[in-house]
Design a protein around this motif. Structure first.
Motif, short mmCIF file in Angstrom:
data_model
loop_
_atom_site.label_atom_id
_atom_site.label_comp_id
_atom_site.label_asym_id
_atom_site.label_seq_id
_atom_site.Cartn_x
_atom_site.Cartn_y
_atom_site.Cartn_z
N ARG A 582 0.81 -1.22 0.00
CA ARG A 582 0.00 0.00 0.00
C ARG A 582 0.84 1.27 0.00
O ARG A 582 0.30 2.35 0.18
CB ARG A 582 -0.94 0.01 1.22
N ASP A 583 2.16 1.16 -0.19
CA ASP A 583 2.99 2.36 -0.15
C ASP A 583 2.68 3.23 -1.37
O ASP A 583 2.22 2.73 -2.41
CB ASP A 583 4.47 2.01 -0.10
N PRO A 584 2.89 4.54 -1.28
CA PRO A 584 2.46 5.45 -2.36
C PRO A 584 3.05 5.13 -3.72
O PRO A 584 2.36 5.26 -4.74
CB PRO A 584 2.92 6.82 -1.85
N ASP A 585 4.31 4.73 -3.79
CA ASP A 585 4.89 4.46 -5.10
C ASP A 585 4.28 3.22 -5.73
O ASP A 585 4.06 3.18 -6.95
CB ASP A 585 6.41 4.32 -4.99
N TYR A 586 4.01 2.19 -4.93
CA TYR A 586 3.32 1.01 -5.46
C TYR A 586 1.93 1.39 -5.94
O TYR A 586 1.50 0.99 -7.04
CB TYR A 586 3.23 -0.07 -4.38
N MET A 587 1.20 2.15 -5.14
CA MET A 587 -0.16 2.53 -5.52
C MET A 587 -0.16 3.41 -6.77
O MET A 587 -1.06 3.30 -7.61
CB MET A 587 -0.85 3.25 -4.36
N LYS A 588 0.85 4.25 -6.92
CA LYS A 588 0.95 5.07 -8.14
C LYS A 588 1.22 4.21 -9.36
O LYS A 588 0.49 4.27 -10.36
CB LYS A 588 2.05 6.11 -7.96
N GLU A 589 2.28 3.40 -9.29
CA GLU A 589 2.73 2.67 -10.47
C GLU A 589 1.81 1.51 -10.83
O GLU A 589 1.53 1.28 -12.01
CB GLU A 589 4.16 2.13 -10.23
N ARG A 590 1.33 0.77 -9.85
CA ARG A 590 0.61 -0.47 -10.13
C ARG A 590 -0.90 -0.33 -10.10
O ARG A 590 -1.60 -1.16 -10.70
CB ARG A 590 1.04 -1.55 -9.13
N VAL A 591 -1.40 0.69 -9.41
CA VAL A 591 -2.86 0.78 -9.23
C VAL A 591 -3.41 2.03 -9.90
O VAL A 591 -4.17 1.95 -10.88
CB VAL A 591 -3.23 0.75 -7.73
N ALA A 592 -3.04 3.21 -9.44
CA ALA A 592 -3.64 4.45 -9.96
C ALA A 592 -3.35 4.63 -11.44
O ALA A 592 -4.23 5.01 -12.22
CB ALA A 592 -3.13 5.65 -9.18
#
Length: 597
Positions: A582-592
């Motif tokens: 759930r870290d911001p870089d994961y959520m940016k790259e993989r989700v958002a």
């Protein structure tokens, strides 16, 4: 300012499942749109049966033969929701293994329109019953004395358009259709959730309610937005005005989910048309009420809607990524604009170019390793202030040669990521990220989708998998879109292709840590791609997305088709909420910033 928040019209149903059952089907006869038309599933699998399903023939699929599902055939249920429709007289031979000698009864589940038929042979003996000459039926069609070991199964005497989804050799003379249910899909595939959503090709994910679980923002083709929580409860809906909606129907709607204000509950960021004007809005994810808005960065209406996309970037050093990048393509004028967390515009770069010349998506990515994103759009790289670093319009001078998809990987082991692109008819390219210099090029039909990683056995360095698209002649009754996977080495040499002929459809890749053990798996269409580059059927619908949906460290596969959104996980996955991604870089790259482009 007025908003148009209305009640959700389309129902959404969540089904928690313990196994891979309920493989598609229509809802007719006045039942609930979420009704499931599958036989009840008895426990366990029968290891004595020989089951050959439609996907076993895809490795050698014949030209113009196509994959069909229950929706396409307008039938209640297909085994694995997958059938093979034979549109020519071309035969098939596949091999199967009989576990023990004895008497076996051959069962076929087939379907066929008027004047269609099919015969099936085991080794050189033809079953006495002709099949696929009427409505969908599961029937016993022959009896065979078989020795243990390999046998040939033939599909022959093909007339018209016969369809089959599964053949079974069983020692049971009274096998029932229901007994096939536990044998669907691979034993490692577990259907965790199923949602009924409005028809959509663009679903965005994030925690809009602040409870730590992933919610869904569903966009319809007219750009309307429907928000649902993780349990499937409707949160709100914004209905786009009908005026001009036909112009918004060609491509997926622009939107994403991101926590701009850092309060733990993400905003819904998307396009709206209100008060006769277009807006970029950040709406409260729980209510849909507008928090911030800015004029949509296009010329005033009327205009056409080609490629409109949103992405999250980090355009300033330090902190979490919290900038919104907007890509708009009206044809003749294409813009890339950047905004801060309150939707104040920071810059807008405009290119006077034809539709598609800058591709279909915008990629905020840190190519120089300084912690700040550059902005990549097809053959153009901008810095965080919107100034041009390089472009390759000298090489990709025509709008037909745009990049359909980008990925970023260290191909040569120097510690820096290269840019790898599927560049339409010009093929697959690798670029030096800092200069735009072409490192290599190879051909792969119309190169549409791609993914990179370590997937094949015995191959040094990361591989590049390309979805090579081919176009058919619809006037000749050929599938319009088909694709196969072309595998390339990190230096651009072709390794292999699968399957032998393209499969109809417009499939995409997803990759992720399926088992939660740190090893990435690659999925394409409905298949898991194995270490020899071939595919094995894993899912009932086409893959759409893959990330840590459940917050347990493993990454789940999400499929999307005809208003069905399903979440699948591995039965053997290592699951630990302490390892939630759930870290911001994961959520940016993989989700958002997830896109098919």
């Amino acid at each position: 300012m007025m908003t148009r928040i209305v009640a959700v019209v389309s129902p959404l149903i969540l089904v928690a499942m313990a196994g891979a059952v309920g493989m598609g089907g229509r809802s007719d006869g006045g039942e609930s749109p979420g009704a499931t038309h599958t036989p009840a599933a008895p426990p366990g699998r029968d290891s004595t049966m020989v089951i050959v399903d439609a996907s076993d023939f895809f490795h050698v699929i014949q030209k113009n033969h196509v994959i069909v599902d229950a929706d396409a055939l307008r039938v209640p249920w297909l085994f694995n929701n997958t059938g093979l429709e034979m549109r020519t007289n071309s035969n098939y031979v596949v091999r199967a293994t009989v576990p023990a000698s004895g008497t076996y009864y051959l069962y076929a589940r087939t379907h066929g329109p008027a004047n269609s038929s099919l015969r099936i042979a085991i080794n050189d003996r033809i079953a006495p019953v002709e099949v696929a000459d009427g409505p969908l039926e599961f029937e016993r069609i022959g009896e065979f004395e078989l020795d243990a070991g390999e046998i040939d199964i033939r599909l022959m005497r093909i007339v018209g358009r016969p369809v089959f989804d599964v053949l079974v050799l069983s020692k049971n003379p009274d096998l029932r259709e229901e007994e096939l249910i536990p044998h669907q899909l691979d034993p490692d595939v577990v259907l965790l959730r199923e949602y009924r959503i409005p028809q959509s090709s663009a679903v965005k994910f994030g925690d809009m309610t602040g409870d730590g679980r992933i919610d869904m923002l569903v966009f319809t083709r007219n750009y309307s937005a429907h928000a649902f929580d993780n349990d499937g409860n409707p949160l709100w809906s914004w209905e786009a005005p009908e005026e001009g909606s036909n112009l918004r129907a060609e491509f997926e709607a622009p939107g994403l989910v991101w926590d701009l204000d850092g309060d733990g509950a993400a905003e819904a960021i998307h396009w709206r048309q209100e008060e006769g004007a277009e807006w970029l809005v950040a709406a409260d994810g729980r209510t849909g009420e507008v928090v911030h808005r800015a004029p949509w960065p296009t010329r005033p209406l009327p205009h056409v809607y080609n490629n409109f996309r949103l992405a999250i970037g980090r355009l300033a050093p330090g902190g979490r990524p919290n900038h919104v990048v907007v890509f708009t393509d009206m044809g003749g004028e294409i813009s890339i604009a950047a905004y801060d967390a309150e939707l104040n515009q920071l810059w807008n770069h405009v290119e006077p170019r034809l539709k598609d010349h800058l591709g279909h998506y915008v990629y905020p990515v840190d190519v120089d390793g300084d912690g700040v994103d550059e902005v990549l759009v097809s053959a153009l790289l901008l810095d965080a202030q919107g100034d041009v670093i390089w472009n390759r319009f000298d090489f990709f001078y025509d709008h037909h040669d745009h990049a359909d998809s980008y990925r970023f990987a260290d191909l040569n082991g120097d510690g820096r990521r290269e840019l790898v692109a599927a560049h339409s008819e010009t093929g697959v390219f690798a670029f030096d990220a800092l200069t735009g210099a072409i490192l290599w090029q190879n051909m792969a039909e119309h190169s549409q989708q791609l993914e990179t990683g370590y997937f094949l056995a015995g191959q040094p360095g990361p591989q590049v998998a390309i979805g090579a698209r081919t176009y058919g002649n619809r006037d000749a009754d050929e599938p319009y879109l088909s694709a196969q996977v072309h595998w390339f080495s990190p230096t651009g040499e072709l390794i292999t292709r699968w399957p032998g002929m393209p499969l109809n459809g417009n499939p995409v890749f997803v990759k992720g840590d399926w088992r939660g053990d740190g090893t990435e798996e690659l999925f394409w269409y409905r298949f898991r791609l194995t270490e020899d580059g071939t595919g094995e059927l894993y899912f009932a619908d086409q893959v759409f997305h893959m990330f840590d949906f459940d917050g347990d460290g493993a990454e789940e596969v999400i499929t999307l088709a005809n208003g069905r959104l399903r979440v699948y996980g591995s039965a053997s996955a290592l699951r630990d909420p302490e390892n939630a991604r759930r870290d911001p870089d994961y959520m940016k790259e993989r989700v958002a910033n997830h896109t098919h482009y």
